[in-house]
Design a protein around this motif. Structure first.
Motif, mmCIF file in Angstrom:
data_model
loop_
_atom_site.group_PDB
_atom_site.id
_atom_site.type_symbol
_atom_site.label_atom_id
_atom_site.label_comp_id
_atom_site.label_asym_id
_atom_site.label_seq_id
_atom_site.Cartn_x
_atom_site.Cartn_y
_atom_site.Cartn_z
ATOM 1 N N ASN A 106 0.836 -1.196 0.000
ATOM 2 C CA ASN A 106 0.000 0.000 0.000
ATOM 3 C C ASN A 106 0.871 1.247 0.000
ATOM 4 O OD1 ASN A 106 0.593 0.877 2.821
ATOM 5 N ND2 ASN A 106 -0.431 -1.094 3.280
ATOM 6 N N MET A 165 -6.110 1.102 -3.421
ATOM 7 C CA MET A 165 -5.464 0.307 -2.383
ATOM 8 C C MET A 165 -6.102 0.647 -1.050
ATOM 9 S SD MET A 165 -1.448 0.795 -3.317
ATOM 10 C CE MET A 165 -1.599 2.529 -3.601
ATOM 11 N N PRO A 166 -6.026 -0.305 -0.143
ATOM 12 C CA PRO A 166 -6.527 0.034 1.183
ATOM 13 C C PRO A 166 -5.572 0.995 1.883
ATOM 14 C CG PRO A 166 -5.566 -2.144 1.203
ATOM 15 C CD PRO A 166 -5.524 -1.666 -0.230
ATOM 16 N N TYR A 167 -6.095 1.610 2.937
ATOM 17 C CA TYR A 167 -5.287 2.475 3.779
ATOM 18 C C TYR A 167 -4.887 3.737 3.035
ATOM 19 C CZ TYR A 167 -2.941 3.061 8.215
ATOM 20 O OH TYR A 167 -2.570 3.497 9.429
ATOM 21 N N VAL A 168 -3.668 3.776 2.473
ATOM 22 C CA VAL A 168 -3.302 4.954 1.685
ATOM 23 C C VAL A 168 -3.359 4.558 0.216
ATOM 24 C CG1 VAL A 168 -1.445 6.540 1.090
ATOM 25 C CG2 VAL A 168 -1.878 5.975 3.490
ATOM 26 N N ASP A 169 -4.288 5.167 -0.532
ATOM 27 C CA ASP A 169 -4.419 4.784 -1.940
ATOM 28 C C ASP A 169 -3.479 5.606 -2.817
ATOM 29 O OD1 ASP A 169 -5.585 7.256 -2.309
ATOM 30 O OD2 ASP A 169 -7.620 6.479 -2.643
#
Lengths: 134, 668
Positions: free
Chosen positions: A39, A67-71
């Motif tokens: 990520n 993406m999860p969290y920080v895209d």
């Protein structure tokens, strides 16, 4: 070649893409130094940690959007504030399966993005992209 | 004045000395007898009778004369004779006088008047000296006397030695002339103190006198006026002298006149004055008395007023609306428009309370506006004479009118406008609702496109890549690996398809059966499903559904909503504190709201706010984060016409708000 081989970072949560992409790149013989991040956050942390170390910093980043969290978008925002501290000029390719025109346009308008590439990425495409000077 | 006191004194006593000798009031002065006695004695025997006769005659004459007769010896300065009238006039007795001594005159005459007496010398025979003086009566008053003295005896050289005089009481005439003098002065004071200009003209029109008011008006001195014709006071070309002359002639005949005259002051100022002419007398002379006052300012006010009133009247009548003038609600005047609007006629409206033109429930508001002097337009409901109602716009202003501060109010029947407005508002609301609905649907559609684009193309792309790898693989091991990965990719694709299918089902299944659900019951079920996690996290879980205990909703959706929110709250609890999670419901207007509050990790909304409810978005490195829960319940909630929002602060907690019925267009 070994010394001049570029360092490549793959930022993508898709494990299958990670695998196919790194194998494809290696098969081109253009580089075997491939960094893999799940990520954006992990990739940013790496850049911050190695900001002064050009031996470790990647020459190319292949960045996924979703993406999860920080895209991908959030990564680009943070990267813009970070790049002046980096010991290397890094080219960013945005790599996504999205054919949504809003994603394409948004990526084109972002000055950090060198090119927007729609998945899947062929061997020939990788060769073309990696021959571009940083 | 310069004359020595002594001489004066001398002069007087002459006349009075004689009276001293008088013995009694009425009887002839005994002094006379005594004085003449020697000669009388000689003849007495012969002519006693004749003398007596003469004496009586003289006495009678002396006493019959209206005045004081006296003889005065100028050599010794004393009176040698005074007739009875002196005593009558002054109130003294002969004894009183005797006590005062021979120079009593000096004591009785007012000291200021003593110098009036001229001394005698060798004046020709027949000369009469007139003297006016005051003398003190016994009762203490001052009497004015006028004496006429003439020579009576002379010495060898012809110098006067004795005079004879008559004194008359002129007190009354003195007082009269004093009154006249004072009244003349009062007149003069009055004349000058009047602010108005006063002119006294002779019959030729020339000025005899003017007062200070006139001088002030023109800026000329009194002397500039006297003897002149008024022509020099005229503003050139502004007065009709023929007319002025006619006024003067009429005034002469006794008819008072009023007219206007344009004057020009010494400094060139031109002004309008109002002139009154009347016949009168001025110190006995027939005159024309003119009074005048500057009316330039008043005229301007009157003109302005007339003009503004004219303008006002024109406006009032030209206005399409109704106009009423009122004082604290009581209508003083109005135009035809107000009659037309209200259904009352003019005479009914005048004196009527204007509040009666307004529907009763609005009157307090209108009165408050009147009292506060509100000057902006506002809408109320009007009521006509026949009781029908209409929408009324009132616009009022406070204005001065005929010396009062009153309120002019415009009434406008805005029924048509109101109807149109309402229609527009209604259509607007409908359009807005439609737009909002379309926007929402569009967003949902876009979101769906995004899901397809990101979540479906990706695994399919992987499958194609893996297939090409598989084809070019050189060993069985490689082929086995790719086959395994292909299976995995296939499963992922199927999974995604399944999720999308769920969403589609939600979106299409708006008519899903709703039941009357108890929050408490559904919450208990959910709680039971997650009992393991609750125990594990030692969460303090509370709820209050008393304000809104039930909801018409599909049971699987409500279960899904509560389950997801509770499991999220448990999953993302903070390790720093004991989890506290509170569920509550309440009503807000027509809507039922569910609020779920936790004290967990929270979300940085500034950073992640845009993707909280997106598919496959996670914000925490949690092994069970799949990014599916919030996405699903958002779809469920929206499909039923509600919405979900949140507030959050990192490391403090998150609160979700679910409004179940915010968009009644959907789901019903």
């Amino acid at each position: 070649m070994e010394t001049k081989a570029p360092i490549i970072a793959l930022v993508d949560d898709d494990k299958i893409f990670q695998l196919t992409a790194s194998r494809t790149i290696k098969s081109t013989q253009l580089s075997d130094r491939i960094l893999q991040f799940e990520n954006g956050e992990d990739a940013l942390n790496f850049l911050k940690t190695n900001s002064g170390n050009s031996e470790e910093l990647p020459d190319y980043i292949f960045l996924d959007i979703n993406m999860p969290y920080v895209d991908g978008w959030m990564f680009l925002e943070d990267f813009a504030g970070l790049k002046n501290k980096l010991a290397k000029n890094i080219l960013i390719y945005m790599v996504s399966s999205s054919i949504d025109p809003r994603d394409v346009t948004r990526a084109r308008q972002n000055p950090e993005v060198t090119q927007y590439i729609i998945k899947p990425v062929t061997r020939e495409k990788f060769i073309e992209l990696l021959s571009k000077a940083a | 004045m310069s004359r020595p006191q002594k001489k004066k004194a001398t002069a007087k006593p002459k006349s009075k000395a004689k009276s001293v000798k008088k013995s009694s009031g009425k009887k002839l002065a005994s002094g006379n007898k005594a004085r003449k006695a020697p000669s009388v004695k000689k003849q007495k025997s012969i002519t006693q009778e004749k003398i007596d006769l003469q004496s009586r005659f003289r006495e009678s004459i002396e006493n019959a004369i209206p005045g004081v007769i006296y003889v005065y010896d100028t050599r010794v300065n004393r009176n040698t004779y005074t007739n009875q009238n002196f005593f009558d006039l002054m109130g003294y007795t002969p004894d009183d006088i005797k006590k005062m001594g021979p120079d009593f005159i000096n004591k009785l005459v007012h000291p200021d008047d003593l110098p009036n007496f001229e001394p005698w010398s060798n004046e020709p025979q027949g000369l009469v000296k007139k003297t006016e003086y005051r003398m003190l009566t016994k009762s203490g008053e001052w009497k004015w006397l006028s004496s006429r003295d003439t020579a009576f005896q002379r010495d060898a050289n012809g110098y006067v030695t004795e005079i004879v005089g008559i004194a008359q009481d002129i007190t009354e005439s003195k007082q009269r002339s004093e009154i006249i003098r004072q009244s003349a002065r009062s007149y003069q004071d009055l004349f000058n103190s009047v602010v108005e200009a006063i002119y006294i003209h002779d019959h030729e029109g020339n000025f005899i006198d003017v007062n200070q008011g006139a001088c002030a008006l023109y800026g000329y001195s009194r002397e500039d006026f006297i003897g002149k014709n008024p022509g020099f006071l005229s503003a050139e070309g502004k007065n009709d002298f023929e007319a002025v002359k006619r006024h003067i002639d009429l005034a002469k005949e006794g008819a008072p006149q009023s007219f206007e005259f344009w004057g020009k002051a010494k400094n060139g100022r031109v002004f309008l004055k109002e002139v009154h002419l009347a016949r009168g007398t001025y110190f006995g002379k027939e005159v024309i008395i003119a009074t005048a006052r500057d009316v330039t300012h008043q005229r301007k006010i009157v003109d302005d007023l007339r003009e503004s009133e004219q303008r006002f009247r024109t406006l009032q009548e030209a206005s399409f609306g109704g106009i009423g003038l009122h004082d604290q609600g009581v209508i003083l005047d109005c135009n035809q428009g107000l009659c037309d609007i209200s259904g009352y006629d003019y005479t009914e409206l005048i004196g009527m309370n204007g509040l009666e033109l307004v529907a009763p429930e609005w009157r307090d508001q209108v009165m408050a506006k009147i009292k506060s002097g509100y000057e902006k337009p506002y809408d109320v409901e009007g009521i006509r004479k026949d009781g029908t109602r209409y929408f009324l716009e009132i616009h009022a202003k406070n204005i001065p009118y005929h010396g009062r501060n009153i309120r002019v109010t415009e009434f406008r029947d805005i029924t048509d406008r109101k109807k149109a407005e309402d229609k527009i508002l209604e259509q607007n609301a409908r359009l807005q609702a439609l737009t909002d609905d379309l926007k929402r649907k569009n967003e949902q559609l876009e979101e769906f496109t995004q899901i397809v684009s990101h979540n479906l193309r990706s695994p399919v792309g992987n499958i194609l890549t893996l297939l090409s790898f598989f084809e070019t693989a050189e060993t069985d091991d490689e082929r086995d690996e790719y086959l395994k990965l292909l299976k995995q990719a296939g499963a992922n694709t199927l999974n995604t398809l399944h999720e999308l299918n769920e969403v589609l089902k939600i979106k299409q299944n708006k008519n899903i059966e709703k039941q009357n659900l108890s929050f408490h019951t559904v919450f208990s079920n959910v709680r039971a499903m997650l009992s393991a996690q609750i125990t594990e996290t030692d969460a303090d879980l509370t709820s209050d559904f008393s304000s809104a205990p039930t909801l018409q909703y599909p049971v699987i959706y409500l279960e899904s909503i509560l389950l997801n929110l509770l499991s999220n709250a448990l999953k993302y609890s903070s390790t720093k504190r004991k989890p506290a999670i509170h569920f509550k419901t309440y009503r807000d207007n027509e809507s039922t709201i569910l609020e779920v509050q936790d004290n967990g990790l929270g979300i940085n909304l500034e950073r992640y706010g845009h993707q909280v409810f997106k598919l496959r978005k996670t914000f925490h490195r949690h092994p069970e984060s799949r990014g599916i829960g919030l996405f699903m319940i958002k779809n469920q909630i929206e499909a039923m016409g509600g919405d979900i929002t949140l507030t959050s602060k990192e490391d403090e907690g998150t609160t979700f708000f679910i409004n179940f019925n915010i968009n009644p267009v959907d789901g019903n």
